[in-house]
Design a protein around this motif. Structure first.
Motif, PDB file in Angstrom:
ATOM      1  N   ALA A  85       0.881  -1.346  -0.375  1.00 44.26           N
ATOM      2  CA  ALA A  85      -0.122  -0.049   0.067  1.00 44.26           C
ATOM      3  C   ALA A  85       1.026   0.932   0.101  1.00 44.26           C
ATOM      4  CB  ALA A  85      -0.850   0.133   0.996  1.00 44.26           C
ATOM      5  N   LYS A  86       2.111   0.943   0.755  1.00 40.23           N
ATOM      6  CA  LYS A  86       2.601   2.064   0.992  1.00 40.23           C
ATOM      7  C   LYS A  86       3.490   2.589  -0.497  1.00 40.23           C
ATOM      8  CE  LYS A  86       4.398   1.603   5.850  1.00 40.23           C
ATOM      9  NZ  LYS A  86       4.912   1.149   6.705  1.00 40.23           N
ATOM     10  N   GLU A  87       3.449   1.081  -0.938  1.00 42.15           N
ATOM     11  CA  GLU A  87       4.991   1.734  -2.484  1.00 42.15           C
ATOM     12  C   GLU A  87       3.705   2.111  -3.344  1.00 42.15           C
ATOM     13  OE1 GLU A  87       6.092  -2.302  -3.112  1.00 42.15           O
ATOM     14  OE2 GLU A  87       7.841  -1.830  -2.619  1.00 42.15           O
ATOM     15  N   LYS A  88       2.381   1.947  -3.368  1.00 42.60           N
ATOM     16  CA  LYS A  88       1.373   2.652  -4.522  1.00 42.60           C
ATOM     17  C   LYS A  88       0.512   3.804  -3.855  1.00 42.60           C
ATOM     18  CE  LYS A  88       0.469  -2.007  -6.596  1.00 42.60           C
ATOM     19  NZ  LYS A  88       0.862  -1.438  -8.482  1.00 42.60           N
ATOM     20  N   SER A  89       1.105   4.182  -3.190  1.00 49.53           N
ATOM     21  CA  SER A  89       0.033   5.431  -2.300  1.00 49.53           C
ATOM     22  C   SER A  89       0.126   6.528  -2.890  1.00 49.53           C
ATOM     23  CB  SER A  89       1.416   5.944  -0.850  1.00 49.53           C
ATOM     24  OG  SER A  89       1.007   7.457  -0.498  1.00 49.53           O
ATOM     25  N   PRO A  90      -0.915   7.903  -3.059  1.00 49.90           N
ATOM     26  CA  PRO A  90      -2.204   7.251  -1.764  1.00 49.90           C
ATOM     27  C   PRO A  90      -2.847   5.986  -2.403  1.00 49.90           C
ATOM     28  CG  PRO A  90      -2.804   9.105  -4.208  1.00 49.90           C
ATOM     29  CD  PRO A  90      -1.284   8.197  -4.194  1.00 49.90           C
ATOM     30  N   SER A  91      -3.431   5.064  -1.424  1.00 54.46           N
ATOM     31  CA  SER A  91      -4.446   4.012  -1.963  1.00 54.46           C
ATOM     32  C   SER A  91      -5.322   3.372  -0.436  1.00 54.46           C
ATOM     33  CB  SER A  91      -3.406   2.326  -1.855  1.00 54.46           C
ATOM     34  OG  SER A  91      -2.291   2.950  -0.580  1.00 54.46           O
ATOM     35  N   ILE A  92      -5.991   3.093  -0.650  1.00 51.99           N
ATOM     36  CA  ILE A  92      -6.974   2.803   0.146  1.00 51.99           C
ATOM     37  C   ILE A  92      -6.864   1.166   1.003  1.00 51.99           C
ATOM     38  CG2 ILE A  92      -9.468   1.978   1.027  1.00 51.99           C
ATOM     39  CD1 ILE A  92      -9.547   4.538  -1.184  1.00 51.99           C
ATOM     40  N   ILE A  93      -7.039   0.365   1.953  1.00 53.80           N
ATOM     41  CA  ILE A  93      -6.833  -0.935   2.643  1.00 53.80           C
ATOM     42  C   ILE A  93      -8.391  -1.065   3.110  1.00 53.80           C
ATOM     43  CG2 ILE A  93      -5.603  -2.535   3.951  1.00 53.80           C
ATOM     44  CD1 ILE A  93      -3.589  -0.837   4.095  1.00 53.80           C
ATOM     45  N   PHE A  94      -8.992  -2.126   2.514  1.00 56.63           N
ATOM     46  CA  PHE A  94     -10.497  -2.572   3.673  1.00 56.63           C
ATOM     47  C   PHE A  94     -10.535  -3.584   3.845  1.00 56.63           C
ATOM     48  CE2 PHE A  94     -14.774  -4.089   2.609  1.00 56.63           C
ATOM     49  CZ  PHE A  94     -15.088  -3.465   3.451  1.00 56.63           C
ATOM     50  N   ILE A  95     -10.058  -3.740   5.455  1.00 51.92           N
ATOM     51  CA  ILE A  95     -10.682  -4.633   4.880  1.00 51.92           C
ATOM     52  C   ILE A  95     -12.179  -5.093   6.322  1.00 51.92           C
ATOM     53  CG2 ILE A  95      -9.829  -6.418   7.168  1.00 51.92           C
ATOM     54  CD1 ILE A  95      -6.845  -4.496   7.457  1.00 51.92           C
ATOM     55  N   ASP A  96     -11.946  -6.722   4.990  1.00 52.15           N
ATOM     56  CA  ASP A  96     -14.027  -6.482   6.099  1.00 52.15           C
ATOM     57  C   ASP A  96     -13.725  -7.897   7.071  1.00 52.15           C
ATOM     58  OD1 ASP A  96     -16.440  -6.821   5.519  1.00 52.15           O
ATOM     59  OD2 ASP A  96     -16.367  -7.778   3.955  1.00 52.15           O
ATOM     60  N   GLU A  97     -15.198  -6.961   7.833  1.00 58.02           N
ATOM     61  CA  GLU A  97     -15.202  -8.224   8.831  1.00 58.02           C
ATOM     62  C   GLU A  97     -13.795  -8.743   9.430  1.00 58.02           C
ATOM     63  OE1 GLU A  97     -17.742  -9.501   9.925  1.00 58.02           O
ATOM     64  OE2 GLU A  97     -19.188  -9.193   7.746  1.00 58.02           O
ATOM     65  N   ILE A  98     -13.450  -7.292  10.004  1.00 59.92           N
ATOM     66  CA  ILE A  98     -12.282  -6.854  11.020  1.00 59.92           C
ATOM     67  C   ILE A  98     -12.449  -8.046  12.256  1.00 59.92           C
ATOM     68  CG2 ILE A  98     -12.725  -4.447  11.674  1.00 59.92           C
ATOM     69  CD1 ILE A  98     -10.123  -4.533  11.519  1.00 59.92           C
ATOM     70  N   ASP A  99     -13.173  -8.284  12.869  1.00 66.59           N
ATOM     71  CA  ASP A  99     -13.225  -8.921  13.981  1.00 66.59           C
ATOM     72  C   ASP A  99     -12.490 -10.354  13.918  1.00 66.59           C
ATOM     73  OD1 ASP A  99     -15.891 -10.811  13.489  1.00 66.59           O
ATOM     74  OD2 ASP A  99     -16.206  -8.470  12.435  1.00 66.59           O
ATOM     75  N   ALA A 100     -12.494 -10.830  13.092  1.00 63.61           N
ATOM     76  CA  ALA A 100     -12.140 -11.876  12.887  1.00 63.61           C
ATOM     77  C   ALA A 100     -10.546 -12.324  13.667  1.00 63.61           C
ATOM     78  CB  ALA A 100     -12.025 -12.588  11.448  1.00 63.61           C
ATOM     79  N   ILE A 101      -9.711 -10.635  13.469  1.00 62.00           N
ATOM     80  CA  ILE A 101      -8.542 -10.141  14.043  1.00 62.00           C
ATOM     81  C   ILE A 101      -8.034  -8.962  14.935  1.00 62.00           C
ATOM     82  CG2 ILE A 101      -7.242 -11.753  12.407  1.00 62.00           C
ATOM     83  CD1 ILE A 101      -6.580  -8.474  11.446  1.00 62.00           C
ATOM     84  N   GLY A 102      -9.393  -8.479  15.462  1.00 56.88           N
ATOM     85  CA  GLY A 102      -9.902  -7.461  16.275  1.00 56.88           C
ATOM     86  C   GLY A 102      -9.861  -7.731  17.735  1.00 56.88           C
ATOM     87  N   ARG A 103     -10.227  -9.328  17.518  1.00 60.01           N
ATOM     88  CA  ARG A 103     -11.186  -9.035  19.036  1.00 60.01           C
ATOM     89  C   ARG A 103     -10.067  -9.050  20.259  1.00 60.01           C
ATOM     90  NH1 ARG A 103     -14.795 -13.653  20.224  1.00 60.01           N
ATOM     91  NH2 ARG A 103     -15.955 -14.568  18.080  1.00 60.01           N
ATOM     92  N   ALA A 104     -10.477  -8.180  21.479  1.00 57.91           N
ATOM     93  CA  ALA A 104      -9.895  -7.975  22.682  1.00 57.91           C
ATOM     94  C   ALA A 104      -8.934  -9.077  22.941  1.00 57.91           C
ATOM     95  CB  ALA A 104     -11.192  -7.840  23.643  1.00 57.91           C
ATOM     96  N   ARG A 105      -7.549  -8.522  23.617  1.00 69.46           N
ATOM     97  CA  ARG A 105      -6.112  -9.904  23.729  1.00 69.46           C
ATOM     98  C   ARG A 105      -6.412  -9.641  24.844  1.00 69.46           C
ATOM     99  NH1 ARG A 105      -2.487  -5.110  21.647  1.00 69.46           N
ATOM    100  NH2 ARG A 105      -3.731  -4.027  22.201  1.00 69.46           N
ATOM    101  N   GLY A 106      -6.642 -11.138  25.430  1.00 70.59           N
ATOM    102  CA  GLY A 106      -5.731 -11.044  26.788  1.00 70.59           C
ATOM    103  C   GLY A 106      -7.764 -11.924  27.380  1.00 70.59           C
ATOM    104  N   LYS A 107      -8.254 -11.911  26.427  1.00 73.09           N
ATOM    105  CA  LYS A 107      -9.822 -13.055  26.453  1.00 73.09           C
ATOM    106  C   LYS A 107      -9.563 -14.565  26.535  1.00 73.09           C
ATOM    107  CE  LYS A 107     -12.196  -9.212  27.092  1.00 73.09           C
ATOM    108  NZ  LYS A 107     -12.477  -8.684  28.315  1.00 73.09           N
TER     109      LYS A 107
END
Length: 660
Positions: free
Chosen positions: A284-306
């Motif tokens: 993404a930085k190499e092709k800047s300006p750019s957009i990153i879209f992460i669908d269903e981010i809860d697959a990796i973004g859950r609260a840590r330590g649970k």
């Protein structure tokens, strides 16, 4: 010509993993087939050999002293005899490498040689006898090693394709396992979705349009000292258009757009998720300006330590840590914006939600009446609809529907119209489609006894009667006793879209829901299992009144609702055992009061309830005007109420269609 050559080079055939598996299987099958013909002949006995020798069938005998094995070669004429059909066929073996027909082990060499000489003395055509014939040990060794040599050759071939950049099939996945799986949309990729295709969602569209504007004209904002936001999180129920909004951004921005799902980061191998995050942001930085879209981010973004069992080596947490570092690691002038979507924002890690990572949280809610009309207009464009189709009416008939539900309604209506042989999709097709989606498919052939049908009719008539008599109950559209899905009957209502709900409104709705069981009690003096869904509904409503909204006099102005989702009544409850008993009693009291209230209403209108049930048994489907003939008009009903005048006029047409 150069471009043609370039295109030819780019279209190299990729080696599918199925081809690799097929080659390996073919090697083994071929080896088995060849090795079956490579056997040293059929096993026989010395007695049978001497008999073949006396008959003149033996052409040559090879005697190997060290192993005491004799190999027998038959003449061409003997091979055609029926007795020798059991010997190994030699048709595919070259004559120079002819294999023996028989082989056998003998005992003492001197005795065997004497017996052989004795028999051959009387033969006119003597066979050739060879002693000390060396075995082809190198050939046997080669045949044994052949499958391994071929497997090694195939493996080397695959490795070269992977290392050479072809990366086809399973090989490319092995060597590129740490690479990002994001799909790139740029100027070479045509994305047809634009903001015109996104109906409703005006606030959300305005937010993401500003992000697109940031990327197109950054100096417009930076000259005033503003900073480009690093991320925007789209939050909302399923089907409300979060992913569609991201596709519209890809179509409008005209900058490189990287799209992937949160689950694309997670693998069984340690460190792969973090490696893919690094590779994604590097691209993404190499092709800047750019957009990153992460669908269903809860697959990796859950609260840590649970998850206490996983410890510090949880692969998902490592991936999230790398994502947090990357989002806060690149400078504000990198012109890389991260869009993400989820319908479970309550379980996301707080570090991910903070400003500086996701600066904006855009809530994408279910569409209201006006927005549903706009969504219908978008999805009606490709349909051949009738000229008198009213989108205002369709929007009123679908309260609580998401954008995906409305798209499904339009598609189902077109399929129903095609099934009925119509040339255009009319209003009735849309009503049937709504019924199909809400209640399920009609089961007109379902076997139901007369007594069960009568019980269902009185049950549904009880719902209709009680709801008609209550001021705050949702207005009725139609009642049917035709089985649909898992239900034997159904009553359709159009609930008023309220932003604030008062206790009397909730109690009236609960009373109407208990009208079915109350009708069974009043008419038959018995109750049945048919009220399961009604009991589930009223129990949830009563529990919400007591534990969430603080509408109970006994409990008071307290709520045990946790909006963060951290404690959903797991191992520890947020109240004592005494309070739990009080809550249970209060819930039971609310439901029982509404049940008795429904019984009282039905006893006062028992003759009208019976009349309505008889009409329902006769026609199987009744509408609002049928209730007006029996009960008269509702004195407290307002004309502007959703499902009022327009719904009444329409349902008359529906009744005529069904009666025909």
């Amino acid at each position: 010509m150069a471009n043609d050559n370039k295109n030819i080079k780019e279209k190299k055939p990729k080696l599918s993993p199925y081809w690799i598996y097929g080659i390996i299987i073919a090697i083994f099958l071929g080896f088995q087939l060849f090795s079956s013909g490579y056997q040293d002949g059929t096993i026989t006995t010395p007695a049978d050999f001497f008999k073949y020798l006396e008959d003149g069938d033996v052409e040559r005998v090879d005697i190997i002293k060290n192993t005491r094995v004799a190999k027998v070669y038959l003449t061409k004429e003997a091979q055609e005899k029926e007795v020798h059909k059991k010997s190994k066929p030699q048709s595919f073996i070259p004559s120079a490498t002819r294999l023996p027909n028989y082989k056998f082990e003998f005992g003492d060499l001197q005795n065997f040689e004497n017996e052989l000489n004795k028999i051959t003395e009387d033969l006119t055509t003597k066979p050739t006898v060879k002693f000390d014939t060396e075995t082809n040990e190198w050939g046997s060794l080669l045949m044994n090693l052949l499958p391994f040599i071929l497997l090694i050759a195939v493996w080397i071939f695959i490795m070269r394709r992977m290392s050479g950049g072809a990366g086809g099939g399973a090989g490319g996945q092995i060597f590129n396992i740490g690479k990002s799986k994001a799909k790139l949309f740029d100027q070479n990729t045509e994305v047809k979705t634009t903001f015109k295709d996104v109906a409703g969602l005006e606030g959300a569209k305005e937010e993401v349009q500003e992000i697109v504007d940031f990327l197109k004209y950054p100096e417009k904002y930076t000259t005033l000292g503003g900073k480009i936001p690093k991320g925007a999180l789209l939050v909302g129920p399923p089907g409300t258009g979060k992913t569609l909004l991201a596709r519209a951004v890809a179509g409008e921005a005209k900058v490189p757009f990287f799209s992937l799902s949160g689950s694309d980061f997670v693998e069984m191998f340690v460190g792969v998720g973090a490696s893919r995050v690094r590779d994604l942001f590097k691209q993404a930085k190499e092709k800047s300006p750019s957009i990153i879209f992460i669908d269903e981010i809860d697959a990796i973004g859950r609260a840590r330590g649970k998850n206490a069992m996983s410890g510090s080596n949880d692969e998902r947490e490592n991936t999230l840590n790398q994502l947090l570092t990357e989002m806060d690691g690149f400078g504000t002038n990198a012109n890389v914006i991260v869009l993400a979507a989820t319908n479970r924002a309550d379980i996301l890690d707080k570090a991910l939600m903070r400003a500086g990572r996701f600066d904006r949280q855009i809530f994408v809610d279910l569409p209201d009446l006006r927005e549903r009309k706009e969504i219908f207009e978008v999805h009606l464009r490709p349909l051949k609809k009738s000229k008198d189709l009213d989108t205002d009416f369709l929007a009123k008939q679908t309260p609580g529907f998401s954008g995906a539900d409305i798209a499904n309604v339009c598609n189902e209506a077109a399929l129903i119209a095609a099934r009925n042989g119509k040339k255009s999709v009319d209003k009735q097709d849309f009503l049937d489609a709504v019924d199909r989606i809400i209640g399920g498919l009609e089961k007109k052939n379902k076997i139901i006894t007369p007594s069960e049908k009568k019980a269902v009719a009185y049950h549904e008539a009880g719902h209709a009667t009680v709801s008609w008599m209550l001021e705050h109950a949702a207005p009725l559209v139609k009642v049917t006793i035709v089985p649909r899905g898992r239900s034997l009957g159904a009553a359709w209502y159009l609930p008023e879209e309220r932003l604030i709900v008062r206790p009397e409104q909730m109690l009236d709705e609960m009373c109407a829901a208990m009208g079915g069981r109350a009708a069974e009690k009043v008419i038959f003096d018995k109750i049945s299992t048919g009220a399961l869904s009604d009991l589930e509904k009223v129990t949830k409503q009563a529990r919400a009144m007591v534990t969430i909204y603080g509408l109970s006099d006994k409990i008071g102005n307290l709520t045990y609702y946790d909006s963060s989702g951290q404690n959903e009544y797991g191992f520890t409850k947020p109240y004592s055992e005494q309070t739990a008993e009080l809550i249970d009693k209060e819930i039971s009291k609310i439901i029982e009061e509404q049940y008795q209230r429904a019984i009282k209403i039905l006893e006062e209108n028992k003759d009208k309830l019976t009349q309505l049930a008889e009409v329902l048994l006769e026609k199987e489907v009744i509408f609002k005007d049928n209730l007006e003939k029996i009960f008269g008009k509702r004195t407290f009903e307002k004309e502007e109420h959703i499902g009022g005048k327009d719904a009444q006029e329409t349902t008359k047409g529906e009744q005529e269609t069904i009666e025909k």
